[in-house]
Scaffold this active site. Structure first.
Site, PDB file in Angstrom:
ATOM      1  N   LYS A 117       0.726  -1.249   0.002  1.00 11.51           N
ATOM      2  CA  LYS A 117      -0.020   0.070  -0.090  1.00 11.51           C
ATOM      3  C   LYS A 117       0.827   1.238  -0.061  1.00 11.51           C
ATOM      4  O   LYS A 117       0.564   2.239  -0.683  1.00 11.51           O
ATOM      5  CB  LYS A 117      -0.987  -0.171   1.179  1.00 11.51           C
ATOM      6  CG  LYS A 117      -2.053  -0.938   1.247  1.00 11.51           C
ATOM      7  CD  LYS A 117      -2.773  -1.247   2.368  1.00 11.51           C
ATOM      8  CE  LYS A 117      -3.753  -2.255   2.113  1.00 11.51           C
ATOM      9  NZ  LYS A 117      -4.426  -2.740   3.099  1.00 11.51           N
ATOM     10  N   GLN A 156      -4.835  -1.461   9.443  1.00 12.77           N
ATOM     11  CA  GLN A 156      -4.604  -2.866   8.894  1.00 12.77           C
ATOM     12  C   GLN A 156      -5.215  -3.736   9.816  1.00 12.77           C
ATOM     13  O   GLN A 156      -4.739  -3.845  11.261  1.00 12.77           O
ATOM     14  CB  GLN A 156      -3.062  -2.823   8.604  1.00 12.77           C
ATOM     15  CG  GLN A 156      -2.797  -4.315   8.041  1.00 12.77           C
ATOM     16  CD  GLN A 156      -3.505  -4.594   6.576  1.00 12.77           C
ATOM     17  OE1 GLN A 156      -3.226  -3.608   5.654  1.00 12.77           O
ATOM     18  NE2 GLN A 156      -4.132  -5.482   6.257  1.00 12.77           N
ATOM     19  N   ASP A 195     -11.274   2.760   3.928  1.00 16.11           N
ATOM     20  CA  ASP A 195     -11.450   1.183   3.771  1.00 16.11           C
ATOM     21  C   ASP A 195     -13.330   1.199   3.742  1.00 16.11           C
ATOM     22  O   ASP A 195     -13.590  -0.213   3.420  1.00 16.11           O
ATOM     23  CB  ASP A 195     -10.868   0.372   4.859  1.00 16.11           C
ATOM     24  CG  ASP A 195     -10.129  -0.647   4.673  1.00 16.11           C
ATOM     25  OD1 ASP A 195      -9.893  -0.884   3.637  1.00 16.11           O
ATOM     26  OD2 ASP A 195      -9.515  -1.203   5.685  1.00 16.11           O
TER      27      ASP A 195
END
Ligand code: NDP
Length: 294
Positions: free
Chosen positions: A58, A102, A125
């Site tokens: 990422k 994460q 997200d």
């Protein structure tokens, strides 16, 4: 379709690269015309090897898109209170437009509490209940990256999904449920199957469009798949490689070689949905920054 007929491959890697090239152009314009450089903060707690790889990928993708990356790598024993403090700082930092924590987090941290602490406008997200609610209500918000990418891949071979029988195997908050909502928005007739579904193979056989998001290696067999169906395999499973002792390989939730004989189009694993997830993260981050332009 004859026995030798093969489905076409949906090349997630190539499609993701093209999406990323477009985002890079949009980012350049946003910087030149409005002086806004999209910023993505990625927060990693602990040493989980798979998470470290995802976070690294990422970071690289963010940089390549011309965005600013803010990496926060915290030790495993970070307290929930300290993580909440960091989220609060990122929420108010004007250089940060997207925040990604994460998952999974270490067991002593409640991931729901953390996700709910992220400002919905920066929740790239798409996991905050406000964004999940927007999706359900058909309003604009951040859509989770893997479901969003799965739809782009399906539409790359069938631009209009209207009227299709779509079957999703898996009902997680991360994949199954949002992908179902997105397919409803595309006017599909949607069935969500899960571990308690009876006669799963028969349910899957109804699908013109099959989304497998289970986490069980090659569970969906070729004879479960309707001739000519489009198959999007979200699963990423690491299994021992019988041809290479001591080595592992990645497989999806669908028995790929079998499905290839029946489907009209299918995503490979790796190289299918995986690369799209990062591309959609960049897309959501760009959208979050672009939203600041009056
Ligand atoms: P979860 O474990 O959260 O959910 C799995 C779902 O599959 C559940 O709804 C479960 O049903 C269902 N399920 C489990 N076993 C069966 C079975 N035998 N028959 C029918 N349904 C079953 O997984 P995720 O949704 O997070 O991920 C699914 C897969 O996608 C994983 O392989 C994951 O690695 C991969 N993934 C890939 C991403 C990418 O970028 N390509 C991103 C995210 C995930 P129930 O609810 O009844 O328990």
């Amino acid at each position: 379709m004859s026995k030798s007929a093969k489905a076409s491959l949906i090349d997630g890697k190539a499609i993701a690269l093209s999406v990323r090239a477009t985002i890079k152009e949009q980012v350049t314009k946003l910087i030149d015309q409005h002086g806004i450089t999209p910023g993505l903060a990625v927060v990693l707690v602990g040493e989980d090897p798979a998470s470290r790889v995802y976070v690294r990928n990422k970071e690289i993708a963010t940089k390549k898109a011309g965005m600013t990356g803010f990496a926060h790598k915290l030790p495993e024993n970070t307290s929930e209170a300290d993580l909440l403090k960091l989220i609060e700082q990122l929420n108010t930092d004007p250089a940060v437009h997207g925040i990604l924590v994460q998952l999974p987090l270490p067991k002593h941290i409640n991931s729901t509490t953390i996700i709910e602490a992220i400002t919905p406008a920066k929740d790239v997200d798409g996991l905050h209940p406000i964004n999940a609610g927007y999706l359900m209500a058909g309003q604009k918000g951040h859509v989770p990256c893997t479901p969003k990418g799965s739809i782009v891949l399906a539409k790359s071979v069938a631009p209009d999904l209207t009227g299709m029988e779509a079957v999703i195997v898996g009902r997680s908050v991360l994949v199954g449920k949002p992908v179902a909502q997105l397919l409803l928005n595309e006017n599909c007739t949607v069935t969500i199957a899960h571990s308690r579904t009876k006669n799963l193979a028969d349910v899957v056989r109804r699908a013109d469009l099959l989304i497998a998001a289970v986490g069980r290696p090659e569970m969906v067999r070729g004879d479960w798949i309707k001739k000519g169906a489009i198959v999007i395999d979200v699963g990423i499973n690491r299994i021992a490689d019988p041809q290479n002792e001591g080595k592992h390989r990645l497989v999806g939730d669908v028995a790929f070689a079998e499905a290839l004989q029946v489907a009209s189009a299918i995503t490979p694993v790796p190289g299918g949905v995986g690369p799209m997830t990062i591309a959609m993260l960049l897309s959501n981050t760009y959208d979050a920054a672009r939203a600041l332009v009056k």
